[in-house]
Design a protein around this motif. Structure first.
Motif, PDB file in Angstrom:
ATOM      1  N   LYS A  56     -13.707 -19.359 -33.878  1.00 17.60           N
ATOM      2  CA  LYS A  56     -13.605 -18.949 -35.275  1.00 17.60           C
ATOM      3  C   LYS A  56     -13.143 -20.142 -36.104  1.00 17.60           C
ATOM      4  O   LYS A  56     -12.385 -21.005 -35.630  1.00 17.60           O
ATOM      5  N   LEU A  57     -13.596 -20.202 -37.355  1.00 23.25           N
ATOM      6  CA  LEU A  57     -13.208 -21.289 -38.250  1.00 23.25           C
ATOM      7  C   LEU A  57     -11.690 -21.372 -38.361  1.00 23.25           C
ATOM      8  O   LEU A  57     -11.113 -22.454 -38.320  1.00 23.25           O
ATOM      9  N   ALA A  58     -11.029 -20.244 -38.475  1.00 23.34           N
ATOM     10  CA  ALA A  58      -9.563 -20.226 -38.601  1.00 23.34           C
ATOM     11  C   ALA A  58      -8.884 -20.851 -37.383  1.00 23.34           C
ATOM     12  O   ALA A  58      -7.857 -21.530 -37.515  1.00 23.34           O
ATOM     13  N   ASP A  59      -9.460 -20.645 -36.204  1.00 20.78           N
ATOM     14  CA  ASP A  59      -8.880 -21.226 -34.990  1.00 20.78           C
ATOM     15  C   ASP A  59      -9.024 -22.748 -34.988  1.00 20.78           C
ATOM     16  O   ASP A  59      -8.098 -23.465 -34.617  1.00 20.78           O
ATOM     17  N   LEU A  60     -10.191 -23.226 -35.411  1.00 17.10           N
ATOM     18  CA  LEU A  60     -10.396 -24.672 -35.497  1.00 17.10           C
ATOM     19  C   LEU A  60      -9.492 -25.279 -36.563  1.00 17.10           C
ATOM     20  O   LEU A  60      -8.912 -26.351 -36.364  1.00 17.10           O
ATOM     21  N   GLN A  61      -9.341 -24.602 -37.690  1.00 20.94           N
ATOM     22  CA  GLN A  61      -8.446 -25.081 -38.740  1.00 20.94           C
ATOM     23  C   GLN A  61      -7.028 -25.235 -38.202  1.00 20.94           C
ATOM     24  O   GLN A  61      -6.361 -26.235 -38.462  1.00 20.94           O
ATOM     25  N   LYS A  62      -6.579 -24.259 -37.428  1.00 22.85           N
ATOM     26  CA  LYS A  62      -5.225 -24.303 -36.863  1.00 22.85           C
ATOM     27  C   LYS A  62      -5.075 -25.466 -35.883  1.00 22.85           C
ATOM     28  O   LYS A  62      -4.090 -26.209 -35.934  1.00 22.85           O
ATOM     29  N   LEU A  63      -6.053 -25.628 -34.993  1.00 20.79           N
ATOM     30  CA  LEU A  63      -5.994 -26.730 -34.023  1.00 20.79           C
ATOM     31  C   LEU A  63      -5.902 -28.090 -34.703  1.00 20.79           C
ATOM     32  O   LEU A  63      -5.081 -28.938 -34.332  1.00 20.79           O
ATOM     33  N   LEU A  64      -6.754 -28.299 -35.707  1.00 18.16           N
ATOM     34  CA  LEU A  64      -6.772 -29.605 -36.375  1.00 18.16           C
ATOM     35  C   LEU A  64      -5.564 -29.796 -37.284  1.00 18.16           C
ATOM     36  O   LEU A  64      -5.063 -30.918 -37.421  1.00 18.16           O
ATOM     37  N   LYS A  65      -5.075 -28.728 -37.881  1.00 15.98           N
ATOM     38  CA  LYS A  65      -3.865 -28.843 -38.702  1.00 15.98           C
ATOM     39  C   LYS A  65      -2.681 -29.254 -37.828  1.00 15.98           C
ATOM     40  O   LYS A  65      -1.895 -30.125 -38.198  1.00 15.98           O
TER      41      LYS A  65
END
Length: 89
Positions: A56-65
């Motif tokens: 999910k986009l939100a999961d990738l956002q969290k990983l990269l953040k």
């Protein structure tokens, strides 16, 4: 879905390697990269494609953040349509 990843911060070893490793580990394909370093500050815009429905986009956002915070960088991930809308006059 195409995404835009932006990275801003003080230049250091491993920025591109760290981000591209996270993307590769999650089957995100990098399509285009534009980066520069000016007076010691790193700036990159990366366009990629997410084809794995499991991520999910939100999961990738969290990983990269989280990676950005660990490296003292600002890393943002947006759907390409959102990015385009925000940067259109």
């Amino acid at each position: 879905m195409k995404i835009v990843v932006t990275i801003v911060g003080k230049d250091q070893v491993g920025i591109i390697a760290s981000v591209s490793s996270i993307l590769a580990d999650n089957n995100v394909n990098i399509l285009n990269v534009n980066q520069n370093i000016m007076d010691g500050f790193f700036n990159m815009v990366l366009i990629a494609e997410m084809t794995d429905d499991k991520l999910k986009l939100a999961d990738l956002q969290k990983l990269l953040k989280e990676k950005g915070e660990a490296m003292r960088l600002e890393i943002k991930v947006q759907h390409q349509d959102i990015f385009n809308s925000m940067h259109t006059i």
